[in-house]
Design an enzyme around this catalytic site. Structure first.
Site, mmCIF file in Angstrom:
data_model
loop_
_atom_site.group_PDB
_atom_site.id
_atom_site.type_symbol
_atom_site.label_atom_id
_atom_site.label_comp_id
_atom_site.label_asym_id
_atom_site.label_seq_id
_atom_site.Cartn_x
_atom_site.Cartn_y
_atom_site.Cartn_z
ATOM 1 N N SER A 1 0.813 -1.218 0.000
ATOM 2 C CA SER A 1 0.000 0.000 0.000
ATOM 3 C C SER A 1 0.843 1.263 0.000
ATOM 4 O O SER A 1 1.655 1.472 -0.885
ATOM 5 C CB SER A 1 -0.941 -0.053 1.201
ATOM 6 O OG SER A 1 -1.849 0.997 1.148
ATOM 7 N N HIS A 2 0.694 2.073 1.024
ATOM 8 C CA HIS A 2 1.346 3.378 1.083
ATOM 9 C C HIS A 2 2.735 3.302 1.704
ATOM 10 O O HIS A 2 3.399 4.329 1.837
ATOM 11 C CB HIS A 2 0.468 4.305 1.915
ATOM 12 C CG HIS A 2 0.108 3.670 3.222
ATOM 13 N ND1 HIS A 2 -0.812 2.656 3.303
ATOM 14 C CD2 HIS A 2 0.596 3.848 4.458
ATOM 15 C CE1 HIS A 2 -0.896 2.254 4.553
ATOM 16 N NE2 HIS A 2 -0.049 2.949 5.274
ATOM 17 N N ASP B 1 -2.519 6.416 -3.415
ATOM 18 C CA ASP B 1 -1.364 5.809 -2.753
ATOM 19 C C ASP B 1 -0.693 4.738 -3.615
ATOM 20 O O ASP B 1 -1.017 4.569 -4.789
ATOM 21 C CB ASP B 1 -1.779 5.219 -1.400
ATOM 22 C CG ASP B 1 -2.612 3.969 -1.558
ATOM 23 O OD1 ASP B 1 -3.324 3.864 -2.570
ATOM 24 O OD2 ASP B 1 -2.548 3.081 -0.681
ATOM 25 N N ASP C 1 -0.870 1.517 -4.050
ATOM 26 C CA ASP C 1 -1.658 0.522 -4.785
ATOM 27 C C ASP C 1 -2.997 1.069 -5.282
ATOM 28 O O ASP C 1 -3.836 0.303 -5.771
ATOM 29 C CB ASP C 1 -1.882 -0.726 -3.928
ATOM 30 C CG ASP C 1 -2.631 -0.423 -2.655
ATOM 31 O OD1 ASP C 1 -2.478 0.686 -2.113
ATOM 32 O OD2 ASP C 1 -3.393 -1.289 -2.183
ATOM 33 N N ASP D 1 -5.662 2.440 -3.757
ATOM 34 C CA ASP D 1 -6.956 2.337 -3.067
ATOM 35 C C ASP D 1 -7.250 3.542 -2.167
ATOM 36 O O ASP D 1 -8.384 3.758 -1.779
ATOM 37 C CB ASP D 1 -7.095 1.001 -2.309
ATOM 38 C CG ASP D 1 -5.996 0.768 -1.299
ATOM 39 O OD1 ASP D 1 -5.089 1.621 -1.185
ATOM 40 O OD2 ASP D 1 -6.039 -0.281 -0.622
ATOM 41 N N ARG D 2 -6.216 4.334 -1.835
ATOM 42 C CA ARG D 2 -6.472 5.505 -0.991
ATOM 43 C C ARG D 2 -6.643 6.762 -1.834
ATOM 44 O O ARG D 2 -6.177 6.812 -2.977
ATOM 45 C CB ARG D 2 -5.294 5.752 -0.042
ATOM 46 C CG ARG D 2 -5.142 4.679 0.979
ATOM 47 C CD ARG D 2 -4.075 5.046 1.992
ATOM 48 N NE ARG D 2 -4.065 4.038 3.041
ATOM 49 C CZ ARG D 2 -3.551 4.204 4.240
ATOM 50 N NH1 ARG D 2 -2.984 5.346 4.562
ATOM 51 N NH2 ARG D 2 -3.595 3.236 5.129
ATOM 52 N N LYS E 1 -11.346 -0.441 -1.140
ATOM 53 C CA LYS E 1 -11.467 1.004 -1.264
ATOM 54 C C LYS E 1 -10.866 1.401 -2.604
ATOM 55 O O LYS E 1 -10.077 0.649 -3.176
ATOM 56 C CB LYS E 1 -10.814 1.719 -0.097
ATOM 57 C CG LYS E 1 -9.370 1.373 0.163
ATOM 58 C CD LYS E 1 -8.938 2.016 1.464
ATOM 59 C CE LYS E 1 -7.520 1.651 1.837
ATOM 60 N NZ LYS E 1 -7.463 0.726 2.976
#
Ligand code: G1P
Ligand code: ZN
Length: 543
Positions: free
Chosen positions: A113-114, A276, A278, A280-281, A375
Site C-alpha cells: 500500500s502506502h 497511494d 496501490d 486504493d487511498r 477502497k
C-alpha cells in the site's frame, strides 16, 4: 514441465495484519519465505482446481519476481487459469474489479500500500476472495495456521513468462493470460459516473491535478482523466510508476503529497487529488482547502443522488470505528443505517455482499462502494469531479454548506510512528486498567460516558472481533478519543490517536482543527501518558 515438491520449515510471524502480510523486502527475499506463504494460502482454500486466479501488484520492487513464483506455484497447485496484469501491474481496486468481472475464484495482490518501496522498503501480499474483497478473518487465520505447520510447497520448473506483452501462455496445465491492467477498471468507472458532464467541466477550463506519487495509479489516471475525459496532459503528476516510487512515501496526505500541495498554489487551480502505492487511498483537496476523508465520505453520501451509478439511493453507509461520525449525520437524514466496523476493509465485505451498505469509508483516506470490494482512490476522485460538475461550486463551498446542514465533526489523527513495541503495549494495557475508574469522571468540560475495547459483531455472519481499539467517549460534543496500535507497520509499533468533536453551531465552524481539538489532545496525553510510555512529546504525523 515437472512439478517439484520442495521441503521447507515454517517462518515465525507470517500472520496477516490489517491488510495482508507486510514485511521488509529483505524478509521476503529469504529462500522459501514467499513460497511458504503462498502455499499456505493455497492450503487454506478448497475446490479451486481448474479455476481462475487473478494476480497483480502495485509495481513496487520485487513485484515481478514474486509474480513469477506465484504463477509457477499456482500451476503446480492446479489452478486452471491465471489472469495477470501486464507488467505485473494491477491497482488494488482494479484487481477487485477483475476478480468480480471474470468471476474468478480469488486473487493475490502484491502490495504494501502506502509504505515506502524499493530494495530497502516494504513488500506485501494478500489474498482476496471471490467477491473481490480482502479475505475475512477466518480465512486469514487459516492461512496463518498453515504457515506454522508447513512442510513443503509445490512449484513447476519452467522459464519465466513474458509479462510485458498481453497474450496467452501455457504453464504446465495452466493458462496464463496477460491482460490490460487498466481497461476493465476504466470501463467500470465510465458506467458509474457522468463522463460527459465531467468532460464539459474540464473543457470549460476547470483546472485540476492528480498526483499518482510514482505509484500504480499513473496509467489508470492517464487513461481515465486524460484519454477518456480530455483533461490537460499536465493533470497527472508523477504518473510514471517506479519500483521505489521515486524514493517517495506514496501516502496521499498533506504530509507526503507535497508536490501536489505546491502545485495547487498555482493560480486557477480548483481541485487536487492524490492516490497511494496501490491506488486504493485518496486525498481530496480544493483550492488551499483539505477535505478530511471522513467528511469526504459524508459529502459523497449526501450527494450520491446526483451520480448516475447511485441515483437509485443508498442501502446504508459503513465506516470504520475510528472514522468520524460525519457520515452518521447524513445517514440519519437519509433514514438509512450507518454501520460501525473495526479498522480494515475486510470488515465491509459482508455488509456490501448482503446489500446492507452501498458506501463505505475509513478515516485513513479510504472511500469506496459496492462497485468493488476494496477502497478505491480514483473512484473517489471521479465521484467528487462528478459532484463538482453537477453542483458547479468550489470544493470549499460544498464542504461549508455541508457543515451548515449537518454540523461539523472536527477530526484529526495523531500517529506516533516507530515507537517501542513494549512501551506501546503497556500504554494500551494502562488504558484498559482505567476503564472502570474513567466512567463518569470529569475532565474540564468533558465527562466520560464510555471507556472500553471496541468489539464488533458482524450482523451478517455473526462472527465477533474483539480488542479493535480503545474508545473513550464523552457526554459533550459527541467527543471521542480512540487509541489503536497499527496492524500494517513493519518496524516497532505505531500508536494511532484519533480525536473527534462535533460542532453543530455554524458560527464555530471556522476554527482551525487542531485548535478546536486542543483540549482533547491534552486530555489524550493526560489519560494515556503518551510521553511516559513512548518517550515522544509529539506525534510524528498528523492528518
Ligand atoms: C491502516 C489504516 C486502516 C487501513 C489499513 C490499510 O491500518 O489505519 O484504516 O484499512 O491501513 O490501508 P493500521 O496501520 O491502522 O492497522
Ligand atoms: Zn493502499
Amino acid at each position: 514441465m515437472t512439478i517439484q515438491i520442495v521441503n521447507t520449515t515454517p517462518f515465525d510471524g507470517q500472520k496477516p495484519g490489517t491488510s495482508g502480510l507486510r514485511k521488509k523486502v529483505t524478509v521476503f527475499q529469504q529462500a522459501h519465505y514467499l513460497e511458504n506463504f503462498v502455499q499456505s494460502i493455497f492450503n487454506s482454500l478448497q475446490d479451486f482446481q481448474g479455476k481462475t486466479l487473478v494476480v497483480g501488484g502495485d509495481g513496487r520492487f520485487y513485484n515481478k519476481t514474486a509474480i513469477q513464483t506465484i504463477l509457477k506455484m499456482a500451476a503446480a497447485n492446479g489452478f486452471g487459469q491465471v489472469l495477470v496484469g501486464q507488467n505485473g501491474i494491477l491497482s488494488t481496486p482494479a484487481a477487485s474489479t477483475i476478480i468480480r468481472k471474470y468471476q474468478a475464484f480469488g486473487g493475490i495482490i502484491l502490495s504494501a500500500s502506502h509504505n515506502p518501496g524499493g530494495q530497502d522498503g516494504d513488500f506485501g501480499i494478500k489474498y482476496n476472495i471471490g467477491n473481490g474483497g480482502p479475505a475475512p478473518e477466518k480465512v486469514t487465520e487459516a492461512i496463518y495456521t498453515h504457515t506454522t505447520e508447513i512442510k513443503a510447497y509445490k512449484i513447476v520448473e519452467a522459464a519465466d513468462i513474458d509479462l510485458s506483452q498481453q497474450g496467452e501462455y501455457q504453464l504446465a496445465n495452466m493458462q496464463v493470460k496477460v491482460i490490460d491492467s487498466v481497461a476493465d477498471y476504466a470501463d467500470l468507472m465510465q458506467e458509474l459516473f457522468d463522463f460527459e458532464a465531467i468532460k464539459s467541466m474540464l473543457d470549460a477550463g476547470f483546472n485540476m491535478r492528480f498526483d499518482a506519487m510514482h505509484a500504480v495509479t499513473g496509467p489508470y489516471a492517464k487513461d481515465i482523466l486524460i484519454n477518456r475525459l480530455g483533461a490537460h496532459p499536465d493533470t497527472v503528476m508523477n504518473g510514471e510508476p517506479l519500483e521505489d516510487f521515486g524514493k517517495g512515501h506514496p501516502d496521499p496526505n498533506q504530509a507526503h503529497a507535497k508536490d501536489l500541495i505546491e502545485e495547487l498554489e498555482k493560480p486557477g487551480m480548483s481541485f487536487g487529488a492524490a492516490s497511494d502505492g496501490d491506488g486504493d487511498r485518496n486525498m481530496i483537496m480544493g483550492r488551499r482547502f483539505f477535505v478530511t476523508p471522513s467528511d469526504s465520505l459524508a459529502v459523497i453520501a449526501a450527494n450520491a443522488h446526483l451520480i448516475p451509478g447511485y441515483k437509485q439511493g443508498l442501502a446504508g453507509i459503513a465506516r470504520s470505528m475510528p472514522t468520524s461520525k460525519a457520515p452518521d449525520h447524513v445517514a440519519a437524514r437519509l433514514g438509512i443505517d450507518c454501520f460501525e466496523t473495526p479498522t480494515g476493509w475486510k470488515f465491509f465485505g459482508n455488509l456490501l455482499d448482503a446489500g446492507k451498505a452501498t458506501l463505505c469509508g475509513e478515516e485513513s483516506f479510504g472511500t469506496g462502494s459496492n462497485h468493488v470490494r476494496e477502497k478505491d482512490g480514483l473512484w473517489a476522485v471521479l465521484f467528487w469531479l462528478n459532484i463538482l460538475a453537477v453542483r458547479k461550486q468550489p470544493v470549499e463551498m460544498i464542504m461549508r454548506e455541508h457543515w451548515q446542514t449537518y454540523g461539523r465533526n472536527f477530526y484529526s489523527r495523531h500517529d506516533y510512528e516507530g515507537v517501542d513495541k513494549e512501551g506501546a503495549t503497556e500504554l494500551m494495557d494502562h488504558l484498559r486498567q482505567q476503564f472502570n475508574s474513567l466512567q463518569g469522571q470529569t475532565f474540564g468540560h468533558y465527562t466520560v460516558n464510555l471507556a472500553d475495547d471496541f468489539s464488533y459483531n458482524d450482523p451478517v455472519d455473526g462472527s465477533c472481533s474483539h480488542k479493535q481499539g480503545i474508545r473513550i467517549g464523552f457526554d459533550e460534543h459527541e467527543a471521542r478519543i480512540i487509541f489503536r496500535l497499527s496492524g500494517t507497520g513493519t518496524v516497532g509499533a505505531t500508536l494511532r490517536v484519533y480525536l473527534e468533536k462535533y460542532e453543530p453551531d455554524p458560527s464555530k465552524h471556522e476554527q482551525d482543527t487542531q485548535q478546536a481539538l486542543a483540549d482533547l489532545i491534552d486530555l489524550a496525553e493526560q489519560i494515556a501518558q503518551i510521553k511516559q510510555f513512548t518517550g515522544r512529546d509529539k506525534a510524528s504525523v498528523i492528518t
